[in-house]
Write a protein that holds these residues in place. Structure first.
Motif, short mmCIF file in Angstrom:
data_model
loop_
_atom_site.label_atom_id
_atom_site.label_comp_id
_atom_site.label_asym_id
_atom_site.label_seq_id
_atom_site.Cartn_x
_atom_site.Cartn_y
_atom_site.Cartn_z
N ILE A 129 0.84 -1.20 0.00
CA ILE A 129 0.00 0.00 0.00
C ILE A 129 0.87 1.25 0.00
O ILE A 129 0.58 2.23 -0.70
CB ILE A 129 -0.96 -0.02 1.20
CG1 ILE A 129 -1.97 -1.17 1.04
CG2 ILE A 129 -1.69 1.31 1.35
CD1 ILE A 129 -2.88 -1.36 2.22
N GLU A 130 1.95 1.24 0.76
CA GLU A 130 2.90 2.36 0.72
C GLU A 130 3.43 2.57 -0.68
O GLU A 130 3.47 3.70 -1.20
CB GLU A 130 4.05 2.07 1.69
CG GLU A 130 5.26 2.99 1.56
CD GLU A 130 5.09 4.34 2.24
OE1 GLU A 130 5.92 5.23 2.00
OE2 GLU A 130 4.13 4.50 3.02
N LEU A 131 3.82 1.49 -1.35
CA LEU A 131 4.36 1.60 -2.71
C LEU A 131 3.29 2.01 -3.71
O LEU A 131 3.56 2.71 -4.70
CB LEU A 131 5.00 0.28 -3.13
CG LEU A 131 6.29 -0.08 -2.39
CD1 LEU A 131 6.75 -1.49 -2.75
CD2 LEU A 131 7.39 0.93 -2.72
N LEU A 132 2.07 1.56 -3.48
CA LEU A 132 0.97 1.93 -4.36
C LEU A 132 0.76 3.45 -4.35
O LEU A 132 0.63 4.08 -5.41
CB LEU A 132 -0.30 1.21 -3.90
CG LEU A 132 -1.50 1.20 -4.84
CD1 LEU A 132 -1.17 0.42 -6.10
CD2 LEU A 132 -2.71 0.59 -4.14
N PHE A 133 0.74 4.04 -3.18
CA PHE A 133 0.62 5.49 -3.08
C PHE A 133 1.82 6.18 -3.73
O PHE A 133 1.67 7.19 -4.42
CB PHE A 133 0.50 5.90 -1.60
CG PHE A 133 -0.91 5.99 -1.12
CD1 PHE A 133 -1.55 7.22 -1.01
CD2 PHE A 133 -1.62 4.84 -0.78
CE1 PHE A 133 -2.85 7.31 -0.57
CE2 PHE A 133 -2.93 4.92 -0.33
CZ PHE A 133 -3.55 6.15 -0.22
N THR A 134 3.01 5.62 -3.51
CA THR A 134 4.21 6.24 -4.09
C THR A 134 4.16 6.22 -5.61
O THR A 134 4.46 7.22 -6.27
CB THR A 134 5.46 5.50 -3.59
OG1 THR A 134 5.56 5.64 -2.17
CG2 THR A 134 6.72 6.06 -4.24
N GLY A 135 3.75 5.10 -6.19
CA GLY A 135 3.68 5.02 -7.64
C GLY A 135 2.70 6.00 -8.23
O GLY A 135 3.00 6.69 -9.21
#
Length: 550
Positions: A129-135
Motif C-alpha cells: 500500500i505504501e508503494l501503491l501510493f508512491t507510484g
C-alpha cells in the motif's frame, strides 16, 4: 480463509487450549502481522522492492527511482502512519484546479486501500500500500511538472526536449516538505504565467460551481450612460470575470461598468471601447467549459517546456501571431510574429538561439528553382545572376550563364539535388529580410525578419521551412537577444544600414519556444483569450482524453 484476496487467520477455541493462551497468541500475531509502521515498516518496503519478481506497472515503471529513495539514508515511510496520504487523496480530488483531470487518477481505489491498513494485513501487504501510493504520486508529480502528453503525440515531426521528472528527487522533496501543498508549490512550473493561469482557473471553477456564466441576451448595443434592464446581467457577467468588485447594482450603465466592458473587450481580443457590441456578447456567451479547456490546455503546454528553458525565453504563440520575451517568468516585451503557412505549421519546438545574422544568405530550395527561377533562367540567366543568385557545385562557384538552362526541366533539376546548391545574399527577393536568428542546427525552426504584418493576417511562403516564423518590427527584440558584450557600438539600425552580412552571438542560455496558446498573458499581466482557427486545442483535448486526434 481469504478476505479481499488476502489470507486471514481465524482462531477458534479448542478443548485443549486455555483462554489465556489464545489471548497471548492473538497479541503475538498482531505484533508480527499488523501495520508495523514504527518498527520494520521501511524494511518491509525495501524487501518488496528487492524481490526479483515484476511488480505492478504503477511501481515497476519507476522501480529503480523508488528503490533509490527507500534505500537512501534519509528515507522514511511517506504515506502510512502520517496524514500525507489523506492530503494526497484531497489533491487528486481537486486535480482540476491544477489543470489536470481527477478521473485520470484512482482516488477511490487508493482510499479503499488506505482504509484496509487497519484490517489485519501482513507486513508485505502494508508495504505494498505504501508503494501503491508512491507510484501514483509519481504519476501525478510527472503530470504536474512535465505534462500528461508529449508534443510528439500530437505532432510526430515536432521537436521538444524530453521533459520528465526524477522520481527519486521528487520523493526526497516530498519527504522534506512539511506539508503536501508546500511540495506542490515548489514542484509545479515556476512561471508567472502558469501561476496566474492557475489563479484564473480557480475563479472559473468557482463560477462553474455557482451555475456558470450569466447568459447575455442583449440584442441592441449598450453605451455608457444609458439605462437598460440588461445592465444588471451585464454587471453580473463582468463580476464573474473579476472585472468589477460586486455583481449587483441598478440599471444605469455607469463609468465603472464602462471601464470593465473595455477591459473585457481587451481580454477577448476585440477592438477596445466601452460599447457592448454583438461581438462582445458572443465572446461573453462562450460556455465556461470552453474557457476552462483553454486555460487547462495553456497550462499543459507550459509544462512541456523544461525548466532550463524558462530563464530567458522568446515565446512565440503561433495561434495569435505574437511573441513574448521573458526573463525568469516576467514578460519584458511583446510583439507580432507570424507563422509561415499557419494551416500546416505544426511547430512545437524549443531550442537554443545561438546568434543573429544581419543580411542573411538564403539557401534556395530546389522547388523554388524549378518553379520560379527556371523560366527566368531560360529567358535571361544574366538578369537572375544580377539579382545576386549564385550556384555552388562541389564547393566551387559556377556562373549561372554557363549552364544550359534552355534544356532544363524541374524533374531534371531534382535529379542533381545532391550535387549543387543555389544561394541568394541579401536582396529585395531574399525572403529572410534584414536579419535571421541562427538556431541550434538539429532543430528545424526558422525565425526571420518580416517587414510588416500581412494585410489579411496570414503569411505564407511555401519556399520557406514549414515551421518558420516572421518577426515584425523586431529591432527592439534584437537588443534583448544579442550578447551585450558584442552589441554593435553604432546601434542596430546603423549597423543594418551598412548592408553587409555579419553575425552577432546571442545571450547565453537564450531559448526559443514556438507553440500555440489560445490563452496568454501580456506584459501588464492581463489575461487574454484568443481563438483557435486551426483546432490546436481540439487536438490537445482529444489527446488528453485518450481519443484519436481530429
Amino acid at each position: 480463509r481469504r478476505r479481499k484476496g488476502r489470507p486471514v487467520l481465524v482462531l477458534t477455541r479448542s478443548a485443549g487450549l486455555p483462554i489465556g493462551f489464545l489471548s497471548a497468541f492473538i497479541v503475538w500475531m498482531s505484533v508480527i502481522s499488523g501495520p508495523t509502521l514504527a518498527n520494520g515498516g521501511l524494511e518491509d518496503v525495501q524487501r518488496v522492492l528487492n524481490t526479483p519478481e515484476r511488480l505492478s506497472l504503477i511501481v515497476e515503471k519507476r522501480r529503480r527511482e523508488i528503490s533509490a529513495y527507500y534505500g537512501s539514508e534519509d528515507a522514511s515511510l511517506l504515506w502510512l502512519g502520517a496524514d500525507r496520504a489523506g492530503a494526497f487523496l484531497d489533491l487528486l480530488r481537486n486535480a482540476h484546479l491544477h489543470g489536470l483531470r481527477p478521473e485520470d487518477y484512482p482516488r477511490a481505489y487508493l482510499e479503499a486501500e488506505l482504509k484496509s491498513v487497519d484490517e489485519g494485513l501482513n507486513p508485505s501487504e502494508i508495504a505494498w500500500i505504501e508503494l501503491l501510493f508512491t507510484g501514483h504520486f509519481l504519476d501525478f508529480a510527472n503530470d504536474l511538472r512535465a505534462g500528461r502528453v508529449t508534443p510528439r503525440v500530437l505532432y510526430p515531426g515536432a521537436y521538444m526536449p524530453v521533459h520528465t521528472i526524477n522520481g527519486t528527487d521528487a520523493l526526497k522533496r516530498l519527504g522534506a516538505a512539511s506539508q503536501l501543498p508546500d511540495f506542490v508549490s515548489i514542484w509545479e512550473p515556476q512561471d508567472d504565467t502558469y501561476r496566474l493561469l492557475k489563479t484564473h482557473l480557480a475563479r472559473l471553477y468557482a463560477v462553474k460551481d455557482g451555475g456558470g456564466f450569466t447568459y447575455m441576451d442583449i440584442k441592441e448595443e449598450l453605451s455608457p450612460g444609458t439605462q437598460s434592464d440588461q445592465v444588471p446581467n451585464l454587471r453580473r457577467r463582468m463580476f464573474e470575470d473579476g472585472l468589477v468588485g460586486e455583481g449587483t447594482g441598478g440599471e444605469l450603465f455607469d463609468k465603472r461598468l464602462a471601464f470593465a466592458v473595455a477591459q473585457s473587450k481587451h481580454r477577448y481580443v476585440l477592438p477596445v471601447s466601452s460599447e457592448v457590441t454583438p461581438r462582445l456578447v458572443r465572446a461573453l456567451n462562450i460556455p465556461i467549459e470552453r474557457r476552462i479547456e483553454q486555460v487547462s490546455n495553456a497550462m499543459e503546454r507550459i509544462r512541456w517546456i523544461p525548466p532550463e528553458f524558462s530563464r530567458v525565453k522568446l515565446f512565440i504563440n503561433k495561434g495569435e501571431n505574437q511573441f513574448v520575451f521573458s526573463e525568469s517568468g516576467r514578460v519584458v516585451m511583446e510583439g507580432q510574429a507570424f507563422a509561415n503557412c499557419p494551416d500546416r505549421n505544426h511547430a512545437n519546438t524549443a531550442t537554443a538561439i545561438e546568434a543573429v545574422t544581419f543580411h542573411p544568405t538564403w539557401q534556395v530550395p530546389l522547388e523554388f528553382l524549378g518553379n520560379e527561377l527556371l523560366p527566368r533562367l531560360k529567358d535571361d540567366p544574366a538578369e537572375v545572376e544580377g539579382v545576386g543568385y549564385y550556384l555552388r557545385r562541389r564547393g566551387a562557384d559556377v556562373p549561372l550563364s554557363s549552364l544550359p538552362w534552355g534544356q532544363a526541366t524541374p524533374r531534371a533539376i531534382n535529379r542533381f539535388k545532391d550535387e549543387f546548391n543555389l544561394y541568394l545574399p541579401a536582396s529585395d527577393e531574399n525572403p529572410l529580410g534584414s536579419y535571421a536568428f541562427r538556431l541550434r542546427q538539429e532543430q528545424k525552426l526558422a525565425l526571420f525578419h518580416l517587414d510588416s504584418a500581412p494585410e489579411d493576417g496570414v503569411f505564407c511562403n511555401p519556399y520557406l521551412p514549414a515551421n518558420a516564423f516572421g518577426i515584425v518590427d523586431g529591432l527592439a527584440l534584437l537588443e534583448q537577444v544579442i550578447e551585450p558584450r558584442v552589441f554593435p557600438a553604432e546601434g542596430i539600425e546603423n549597423r543594418l544600414a551598412r548592408g553587409d552580412t555579419i553575425t552577432f552571438p546571442a545571450r547565453s542560455g537564450l531559448m526559443a519556444v514556438a507553440t500555440h496558446q489560445s490563452v496568454w498573458l501580456q506584459h501588464q499581466g492581463a489575461i487574454r483569450f484568443g481563438h483557435d482557427p486551426y483546432l490546436e486545442d481540439a487536438r490537445l483535448t482529444a489527446a488528453l482524453s485518450g481519443r484519436p486526434k481530429p
